[in-house]
Enzyme design. Structure first.
Site, short mmCIF file in Angstrom:
data_model
loop_
_atom_site.label_atom_id
_atom_site.label_comp_id
_atom_site.label_asym_id
_atom_site.label_seq_id
_atom_site.Cartn_x
_atom_site.Cartn_y
_atom_site.Cartn_z
N ASP A 161 0.66 -11.80 7.94
CA ASP A 161 0.37 -13.15 7.50
C ASP A 161 1.72 -13.84 7.35
O ASP A 161 2.76 -13.27 7.72
CB ASP A 161 -0.45 -13.17 6.21
CG ASP A 161 0.31 -12.68 4.99
OD1 ASP A 161 1.47 -12.22 5.12
OD2 ASP A 161 -0.24 -12.76 3.88
N HIS A 162 1.72 -15.04 6.79
CA HIS A 162 2.97 -15.79 6.64
C HIS A 162 4.00 -15.03 5.80
O HIS A 162 5.19 -15.07 6.07
CB HIS A 162 2.70 -17.16 6.04
CG HIS A 162 2.01 -17.11 4.71
ND1 HIS A 162 0.66 -16.92 4.59
CD2 HIS A 162 2.50 -17.17 3.45
CE1 HIS A 162 0.33 -16.89 3.31
NE2 HIS A 162 1.43 -17.04 2.60
N SER B 106 1.91 -8.33 -0.34
CA SER B 106 1.79 -7.05 -1.04
C SER B 106 1.36 -5.93 -0.10
O SER B 106 1.57 -4.76 -0.39
CB SER B 106 0.77 -7.15 -2.17
OG SER B 106 -0.54 -7.30 -1.64
N ASN C 265 -1.75 -5.31 0.42
CA ASN C 265 -3.10 -4.90 0.01
C ASN C 265 -4.19 -5.49 0.89
O ASN C 265 -5.04 -4.76 1.41
CB ASN C 265 -3.34 -5.30 -1.45
CG ASN C 265 -2.67 -4.36 -2.42
OD1 ASN C 265 -2.82 -3.16 -2.32
ND2 ASN C 265 -1.95 -4.92 -3.37
N GLU D 59 -3.98 -6.84 3.80
CA GLU D 59 -3.79 -6.44 5.19
C GLU D 59 -4.35 -5.03 5.41
O GLU D 59 -4.98 -4.75 6.42
CB GLU D 59 -2.30 -6.52 5.55
CG GLU D 59 -1.76 -7.93 5.53
CD GLU D 59 -1.58 -8.55 4.14
OE1 GLU D 59 -1.56 -9.78 4.05
OE2 GLU D 59 -1.46 -7.79 3.14
N HIS E 15 -1.03 14.02 5.98
CA HIS E 15 -2.28 14.47 5.36
C HIS E 15 -3.49 13.66 5.81
O HIS E 15 -4.59 14.21 5.89
CB HIS E 15 -2.18 14.36 3.84
CG HIS E 15 -1.31 15.41 3.24
ND1 HIS E 15 -1.28 15.65 1.88
CD2 HIS E 15 -0.42 16.27 3.78
CE1 HIS E 15 -0.43 16.62 1.62
NE2 HIS E 15 0.12 17.00 2.76
#
Length: 169
Positions: free
Chosen positions: A8-9, A72, A74, A76, A103
């Site tokens: 995003d931006h 952050s 999150n 995305e 994992h």
């Protein structure tokens, strides 16, 4: 290896940096945007395309991973995880970058452009791309449970130690 990118931006500068960094390090970047700064852009537009690109490549047998970037990371990550078959991990340290691959066999990594320095985030992506999946049985079993749930929407069976306990009792 092909690496699909979306942001995003708030992640635009890091994404643009990564396109150059990936090229310089022998990767084939595929930039799904954005391509210009727009403070009102919507990350799902770009991150869903990046994750779908990874899924499509992998279904065709190509070696492909992805990176999504936001303020952050999150949102995305949440967007990328909506693409069937994709496991996207939010990373914020060297350990989380490596464990996402080792994992969880994550195919996409999400990083927060406002959470770390450019050098730190680039290093996290570098670690993610270089780390192989361990293939350990316990990890294969767990990933299999996630895939089964994604296809069937049926919860995995409770272990014997949990039968009769909790809300499923």
């Amino acid at each position: 290896m092909r690496v699909h990118l979306g942001s995003d931006h708030a992640g635009l500068d890091l994404k643009n940096h990564l396109v150059s960094w990936l090229t310089e390090h022998g990767y084939e970047p595929v930039d799904h945007g954005p391509f210009v700064f727009d403070a009102l852009d919507d990350y799902p537009v770009f991150c869903l395309r990046a994750a779908r690109g990874v899924a499509t490549d992998r279904a065709a047998g190509l070696d492909s991973l992805g990176v999504v970037v936001g303020g952050s990371g999150n949102g995305e990550q949440m967007a990328a995880n909506k693409v069937e078959g994709i496991r996207c991990a939010l990373v914020w340290s060297e350990a989380t970058a490596k464990l996402a691959r080792e994992h969880n066999d994550a195919q996409v990594v999400s990083v927060g452009g406002r959470m770390h320095t450019l050098a730190e985030m680039t290093h996290f992506v570098e670690l993610f791309l270089a780390e192989p999946f361990s293939g350990d049985e316990r990890h294969l079993r767990r990933i299999g449970m996630l895939g089964d749930y994604e296809r069937t929407h049926e919860l995995p069976a409770l272990p014997e130690s949990a039968v009769g306990l909790g809300p499923d009792a």
